[in-house]
Design an enzyme around this catalytic site. Structure first.
Site, PDB file in Angstrom:
ATOM      1  N   PHE A 134      -6.950  14.862  -9.410  1.00  0.00           N
ATOM      2  CA  PHE A 134      -7.034  13.562  -8.738  1.00  0.00           C
ATOM      3  C   PHE A 134      -8.482  13.141  -8.641  1.00  0.00           C
ATOM      4  O   PHE A 134      -9.330  13.891  -8.143  1.00  0.00           O
ATOM      5  CB  PHE A 134      -6.425  13.636  -7.331  1.00  0.00           C
ATOM      6  CG  PHE A 134      -6.448  12.301  -6.622  1.00  0.00           C
ATOM      7  CD1 PHE A 134      -5.469  11.349  -6.873  1.00  0.00           C
ATOM      8  CD2 PHE A 134      -7.467  11.988  -5.731  1.00  0.00           C
ATOM      9  CE1 PHE A 134      -5.504  10.111  -6.235  1.00  0.00           C
ATOM     10  CE2 PHE A 134      -7.506  10.744  -5.096  1.00  0.00           C
ATOM     11  CZ  PHE A 134      -6.521   9.814  -5.349  1.00  0.00           C
ATOM     12  N   ASP A 219     -15.989  17.099  -9.499  1.00  0.00           N
ATOM     13  CA  ASP A 219     -15.538  16.224  -8.420  1.00  0.00           C
ATOM     14  C   ASP A 219     -15.372  17.079  -7.176  1.00  0.00           C
ATOM     15  O   ASP A 219     -14.369  17.768  -7.002  1.00  0.00           O
ATOM     16  CB  ASP A 219     -14.218  15.542  -8.813  1.00  0.00           C
ATOM     17  CG  ASP A 219     -13.697  14.617  -7.722  1.00  0.00           C
ATOM     18  OD1 ASP A 219     -14.140  14.741  -6.560  1.00  0.00           O
ATOM     19  OD2 ASP A 219     -12.819  13.787  -8.036  1.00  0.00           O
ATOM     20  N   LYS A 248     -15.740  12.147   1.110  1.00  0.00           N
ATOM     21  CA  LYS A 248     -14.988  12.582   2.296  1.00  0.00           C
ATOM     22  C   LYS A 248     -15.817  13.165   3.453  1.00  0.00           C
ATOM     23  O   LYS A 248     -16.213  12.427   4.340  1.00  0.00           O
ATOM     24  CB  LYS A 248     -13.896  13.556   1.860  1.00  0.00           C
ATOM     25  CG  LYS A 248     -12.802  12.844   1.045  1.00  0.00           C
ATOM     26  CD  LYS A 248     -11.527  13.628   0.986  1.00  0.00           C
ATOM     27  CE  LYS A 248     -10.364  12.796   0.472  1.00  0.00           C
ATOM     28  NZ  LYS A 248     -10.242  12.716  -0.988  1.00  0.00           N
TER      29      LYS A 248
HETATM   30  C1  LIG Z   1     -10.104  11.727  -2.017  1.00  0.00           C
HETATM   31  C2  LIG Z   1     -10.540  12.064  -3.396  1.00  0.00           C
HETATM   32  C3  LIG Z   1     -11.009  11.079  -4.268  1.00  0.00           C
HETATM   33  C4  LIG Z   1     -11.015   9.617  -3.909  1.00  0.00           C
HETATM   34  O1  LIG Z   1     -11.844   9.340  -2.818  1.00  0.00           O
HETATM   35  P1  LIG Z   1     -11.669   7.964  -1.985  1.00  0.00           P
HETATM   36  O2  LIG Z   1     -12.752   8.051  -0.956  1.00  0.00           O
HETATM   37  O3  LIG Z   1     -10.286   7.946  -1.445  1.00  0.00           O
HETATM   38  O4  LIG Z   1     -11.906   6.851  -2.916  1.00  0.00           O
HETATM   39  C5  LIG Z   1     -11.451  11.478  -5.510  1.00  0.00           C
HETATM   40  N1  LIG Z   1     -11.447  12.781  -5.880  1.00  0.00           N
HETATM   41  C6  LIG Z   1     -11.012  13.754  -5.052  1.00  0.00           C
HETATM   42  C7  LIG Z   1     -11.044  15.184  -5.514  1.00  0.00           C
HETATM   43  C8  LIG Z   1     -10.522  13.428  -3.795  1.00  0.00           C
HETATM   44  O5  LIG Z   1     -10.053  14.392  -2.999  1.00  0.00           O
END
Ligand SMILES: *Cc1c(COP(=O)(O)O)cnc(C)c1O
Length: 397
Positions: A134, A219, A248
């Site tokens: 994701f 990521d 986050k």
């Molecule tokens: C939450 C998340 C995103 C997206 O972040 P947003 O702040 O919701 O745009 C992308 N990559 C990972 C691994 C995530 O956990």
């Protein structure tokens, strides 16, 4: 609460459905709903509220900054953003450059645009990401997102992305050659269910990228800033990526993301290549600085590691037909169920005063504030057998 839910449903697009609880306030690791019910917050707004709620350091930093200067845009610079970028580079102990965004998906958009520049400059044509991974909901980040159910309704996309099974070194080796521009990878798949890869996988990704010249984009939007007991999850395998994305937990609840590119990759953008009106605004930057300072000052990396073990051993000690086990690291865990009982367990936990998240049909995410105490962790694992009993098929309320 029911009135608010009805008004929410009438006013908002139906993409979220109606959440089960309307929260009114929080303090530490606890939150209260609009009817005054108290909960132990074991999800922290999806691994965001790293200092818990209403932490004095965050309150002080944000209130002082908003009362001084809330916004400049990128037409003017300000000290908090410079301090934050320097602080991040210091933690990463390397020569790099930072771009500040408002969210995770925007941090990944920045990484993707860097990778497109790298591709064009070097005759590279495609990207690799992992199945079930994701990376966000905007069209670029979505193109990299390996969950077909959320990606495919919005395709086709303008870039060639090839998906490999997560954790499979041979599959990655076969997919990445000298035409690959970048490999996007989470150190543990968050949204897929807090799924760690086999040990050594991140180091293998680093090696494969070194051998082929593909950029390694980690990521760490969900995994960084102490969540796994280290500042960054890649540190467990000492496999520093070429590009790192954060969001986050970085702002502790204020919206901020960061894309960090190391070495020459920090210079891929030319003037005018990218930008954001709000990204790195003074209030969010001040919040992130308060988070970094507090995590360090209060030993929250060690706390995440230690209380994470308490949580894990407490869950491991529960013998229940609904519970298959647990996985994860630090204060980033999944309770794995024997069947698709996660929504029922989430609801039963809520009834018992604990907020957790049914992440997959058979997996619950536990990602509490990094300030969680061992006693708070034990209060949950102690209540878990009764929660699972209450969620057993035929017993849902
Ligand atoms: C939450 C998340 C995103 C997206 O972040 P947003 O702040 O919701 O745009 C992308 N990559 C990972 C691994 C995530 O956990």
């Amino acid at each position: 609460m029911n009135d608010l839910k009805a008004r929410f449903e009438a006013a908002f697009m139906p993409n979220y459905g109606v959440p089960p609880v309307a929260l009114a306030r929080g303090a530490g690791s606890r939150v209260w709903d609009v009817d005054g019910r108290e909960y132990l917050d074991l999800i922290a707004g999806i691994a965001v509220s790293s200092l818990g709620h209403a932490h004095p350091a965050l309150v002080e930093a944000v209130s002082t900054q908003v009362a001084t200067l809330a916004h400049t845009s990128n037409l003017f610079l300000h000290e908090p953003e410079v301090l934050l970028a320097e602080r991040l580079l210091g933690l990463l102990d390397g020569d790099g450059r930072v771009f500040l965004s408002n969210s995770g998906t925007e941090a990944n958009e920045c990484a993707l645009k860097l990778a497109v520049k790298y591709a064009k400059a070097n005759g590279r044509t495609y990207f690799v990401a992992s199945e079930n991974g994701f990376h966000g909901r905007t069209m670029g980040a979505l193109a990299l997102t390996g969950k077909a159910a959320i990606r495919e309704p919005f395709g086709p996309f303008g870039i060639d992305v090839r998906f490999v099974p997560y954790g499979d070194v041979d599959a990655l080796k076969a997919a990445v050659d000298e035409h690959c521009a970048a490999v996007f990878m989470e150190p543990t798949q968050g949204e897929a269910g807090v799924v760690p890869p086999p040990a050594g996988y991140f180091a293998a990704v680093r090696e494969i990228c070194d051998a082929t010249g593909a950029l390694f984009v980690a990521d760490e939007i969900q995994s960084a800033i102490g969540r796994t007991g280290t500042w960054f999850a890649f540190q467990h395998e000492n496999a520093r990526p070429d590009v790192l994305t954060l969001a986050k937990g970085l702002g502790g609840g204020l919206p901020i993301g960061a894309c960090v590119a190391f070495g020459p990759h920090g210079d891929l953008f030319a003037k005018g290549d990218h930008g954001s009106t709000f990204g790195g605004n003074p209030v969010s930057a001040a919040a992130a600085l308060a988070v970094l300072t507090t995590v360090e000052r209060d030993g929250l990396l060690a706390n995440a590691a230690a209380v994470g073990e308490t949580l894990a051993s407490g869950m491991a000690a529960v013998d229940h037909p609904l519970l298959a086990g647990e996985r994860g690291r630090g204060l980033w865990r999944a309770a794995v169920l024997t069947g698709p009982h996660a929504p029922a367990v989430e609801a039963a936990a809520r009834d018992a005063g604990f907020l957790i998240n049914a992440l997959q049909p058979d997996a619950l995410r536990i990602a509490p504030p990094l300030i969680l105490t061992a006693d708070e962790a034990r209060s949950f694992t102690g209540a878990l057998p009764a929660i699972l009993d209450a969620a057993a098929p035929g017993k849902e309320s």
